[in-house]
Design a protein around this motif. Structure first.
Motif, mmCIF file in Angstrom:
data_model
loop_
_atom_site.group_PDB
_atom_site.id
_atom_site.type_symbol
_atom_site.label_atom_id
_atom_site.label_comp_id
_atom_site.label_asym_id
_atom_site.label_seq_id
_atom_site.Cartn_x
_atom_site.Cartn_y
_atom_site.Cartn_z
ATOM 1 N N CYS A 36 -4.228 -116.211 21.977
ATOM 2 C CA CYS A 36 -5.857 -115.913 21.803
ATOM 3 C C CYS A 36 -6.660 -116.293 22.917
ATOM 4 C CB CYS A 36 -6.232 -114.218 20.950
ATOM 5 S SG CYS A 36 -7.523 -113.566 21.136
ATOM 6 N N ASP A 37 -6.370 -117.556 23.448
ATOM 7 C CA ASP A 37 -7.375 -118.102 23.601
ATOM 8 C C ASP A 37 -8.726 -118.080 24.841
ATOM 9 O OD1 ASP A 37 -9.029 -120.916 23.034
ATOM 10 O OD2 ASP A 37 -7.587 -121.408 24.958
ATOM 11 N N PHE A 38 -7.215 -117.270 26.001
ATOM 12 C CA PHE A 38 -7.918 -117.188 27.438
ATOM 13 C C PHE A 38 -8.848 -118.273 27.609
ATOM 14 C CE2 PHE A 38 -5.808 -113.635 25.682
ATOM 15 C CZ PHE A 38 -4.364 -113.365 26.880
ATOM 16 N N ARG A 39 -8.491 -119.608 27.784
ATOM 17 C CA ARG A 39 -10.206 -120.279 28.072
ATOM 18 C C ARG A 39 -11.221 -120.331 27.396
ATOM 19 N NH1 ARG A 39 -9.849 -118.965 33.494
ATOM 20 N NH2 ARG A 39 -8.261 -119.198 34.492
ATOM 21 N N ASN A 40 -10.839 -120.137 26.191
ATOM 22 C CA ASN A 40 -12.208 -119.626 25.091
ATOM 23 C C ASN A 40 -12.806 -118.507 24.913
ATOM 24 O OD1 ASN A 40 -13.319 -121.021 22.539
ATOM 25 N ND2 ASN A 40 -14.512 -121.810 23.404
ATOM 26 N N SER A 41 -12.402 -117.051 25.698
ATOM 27 C CA SER A 41 -13.011 -116.405 25.898
ATOM 28 C C SER A 41 -12.141 -115.165 25.136
ATOM 29 C CB SER A 41 -12.906 -116.107 26.922
ATOM 30 O OG SER A 41 -11.546 -115.400 27.958
ATOM 31 N N GLY A 42 -11.011 -115.111 24.132
ATOM 32 C CA GLY A 42 -10.549 -114.720 22.944
ATOM 33 C C GLY A 42 -11.492 -115.344 21.676
ATOM 34 N N LEU A 43 -11.849 -113.182 21.209
ATOM 35 C CA LEU A 43 -11.409 -113.535 19.900
ATOM 36 C C LEU A 43 -10.446 -112.585 18.959
ATOM 37 C CD1 LEU A 43 -14.143 -114.947 18.307
ATOM 38 C CD2 LEU A 43 -15.146 -112.291 18.882
ATOM 39 N N ILE A 44 -10.255 -113.467 17.759
ATOM 40 C CA ILE A 44 -9.017 -112.552 16.965
ATOM 41 C C ILE A 44 -9.938 -111.667 15.768
ATOM 42 C CG2 ILE A 44 -7.700 -112.649 15.084
ATOM 43 C CD1 ILE A 44 -6.724 -114.955 17.355
ATOM 44 N N VAL A 45 -9.617 -110.745 16.125
ATOM 45 C CA VAL A 45 -10.334 -109.567 14.934
ATOM 46 C C VAL A 45 -9.815 -109.063 13.751
ATOM 47 C CG1 VAL A 45 -12.488 -109.247 16.864
ATOM 48 C CG2 VAL A 45 -10.669 -107.651 16.758
ATOM 49 N N VAL A 46 -9.837 -109.166 12.864
ATOM 50 C CA VAL A 46 -9.126 -108.366 11.672
ATOM 51 C C VAL A 46 -9.410 -106.748 11.575
ATOM 52 C CG1 VAL A 46 -8.826 -110.171 10.487
ATOM 53 C CG2 VAL A 46 -10.690 -108.963 9.732
ATOM 54 N N THR A 47 -10.684 -106.146 12.371
ATOM 55 C CA THR A 47 -10.921 -105.012 12.202
ATOM 56 C C THR A 47 -10.321 -104.004 13.393
ATOM 57 O OG1 THR A 47 -12.866 -105.798 11.368
ATOM 58 C CG2 THR A 47 -12.995 -103.021 11.796
ATOM 59 N N ASP A 48 -9.780 -103.188 13.299
ATOM 60 C CA ASP A 48 -8.489 -102.698 14.194
ATOM 61 C C ASP A 48 -9.396 -101.964 15.385
ATOM 62 O OD1 ASP A 48 -6.857 -101.005 16.123
ATOM 63 O OD2 ASP A 48 -6.439 -99.447 14.360
ATOM 64 N N PRO A 49 -9.592 -102.357 16.571
ATOM 65 C CA PRO A 49 -10.450 -101.503 17.555
ATOM 66 C C PRO A 49 -10.442 -100.059 18.000
ATOM 67 C CG PRO A 49 -9.681 -104.016 18.284
ATOM 68 C CD PRO A 49 -9.307 -103.346 16.898
ATOM 69 N N SER A 50 -8.865 -99.637 17.723
ATOM 70 C CA SER A 50 -9.072 -98.943 18.546
ATOM 71 C C SER A 50 -9.646 -97.511 18.562
ATOM 72 C CB SER A 50 -7.429 -98.071 18.186
ATOM 73 O OG SER A 50 -6.480 -98.882 17.789
ATOM 74 N N TYR A 51 -9.808 -96.818 19.396
ATOM 75 C CA TYR A 51 -10.786 -96.181 19.773
ATOM 76 C C TYR A 51 -10.468 -94.082 20.300
ATOM 77 C CZ TYR A 51 -11.254 -96.924 24.589
ATOM 78 O OH TYR A 51 -10.352 -97.463 26.159
ATOM 79 N N SER A 52 -10.595 -93.461 19.614
ATOM 80 C CA SER A 52 -9.968 -92.822 20.063
ATOM 81 C C SER A 52 -8.755 -92.064 20.383
ATOM 82 C CB SER A 52 -11.093 -91.494 21.466
ATOM 83 O OG SER A 52 -10.790 -91.726 21.985
ATOM 84 N N ASP A 53 -8.168 -92.320 21.605
ATOM 85 C CA ASP A 53 -6.943 -91.770 22.187
ATOM 86 C C ASP A 53 -6.219 -93.088 22.458
ATOM 87 O OD1 ASP A 53 -6.907 -89.229 20.953
ATOM 88 O OD2 ASP A 53 -7.161 -88.122 22.929
ATOM 89 N N CYS A 54 -7.292 -94.082 22.911
ATOM 90 C CA CYS A 54 -6.863 -95.603 23.092
ATOM 91 C C CYS A 54 -6.914 -96.223 21.353
ATOM 92 C CB CYS A 54 -7.556 -96.095 23.561
ATOM 93 S SG CYS A 54 -7.444 -97.872 24.410
ATOM 94 N N ILE A 55 -4.928 -96.343 21.457
ATOM 95 C CA ILE A 55 -4.419 -97.180 20.536
ATOM 96 C C ILE A 55 -4.136 -98.467 20.484
ATOM 97 C CG2 ILE A 55 -2.788 -97.294 18.468
ATOM 98 C CD1 ILE A 55 -5.050 -94.543 18.300
ATOM 99 N N TYR A 56 -5.156 -99.449 20.107
ATOM 100 C CA TYR A 56 -4.650 -101.146 20.260
ATOM 101 C C TYR A 56 -3.161 -101.390 19.394
ATOM 102 C CZ TYR A 56 -9.209 -102.759 22.453
ATOM 103 O OH TYR A 56 -9.851 -102.732 23.264
ATOM 104 N N ALA A 57 -2.568 -101.733 19.744
ATOM 105 C CA ALA A 57 -1.003 -101.867 19.437
ATOM 106 C C ALA A 57 -1.123 -102.684 18.522
ATOM 107 C CB ALA A 57 0.010 -102.923 20.612
#
Length: 88
Positions: free
Chosen positions: A67-88
């Motif tokens: 999740c580094d992506f040249r320091n542009s990624g952030l690991i989160v513990v809150t599910d970012p899913s919304y409406s019908d878009c489910i984050y795997a």
């Protein structure tokens, strides 16, 4: 074990977000981002980058470095899913 997701840092610039989408989508199936699919909307780089980066992160074993992506990624513990878009 705590479930985690990878999202794009809000401070990331457009070029970085685009590079992250291109990189992640050469390694994982990003079909969920296509027009007409649940995660296409909102049609923004930050949204699409977060979804692509998370797909990559989940597929590669949820390691911090996936999740580094040249320091542009952030690991989160809150599910970012919304409406019908489910984050795997």
């Amino acid at each position: 074990m705590q479930k985690t997701w990878c999202v794009a840092k809000p401070s990331s610039d457009q070029a970085t977000l685009l590079a992250n989408i291109n990189y992640a989508c050469t390694h994982v199936d990003c079909q969920i981002l296509q027009k007409g699919c649940p995660c296409f909307s909102p049609d923004s780089l930050i949204n699409h980058a977060s979804i692509a980066m998370n797909l990559y992160y989940q597929c590669k074993g949820r390691n911090q470095w996936n999740c580094d992506f040249r320091n542009s990624g952030l690991i989160v513990v809150t599910d970012p899913s919304y409406s019908d878009c489910i984050y795997a």
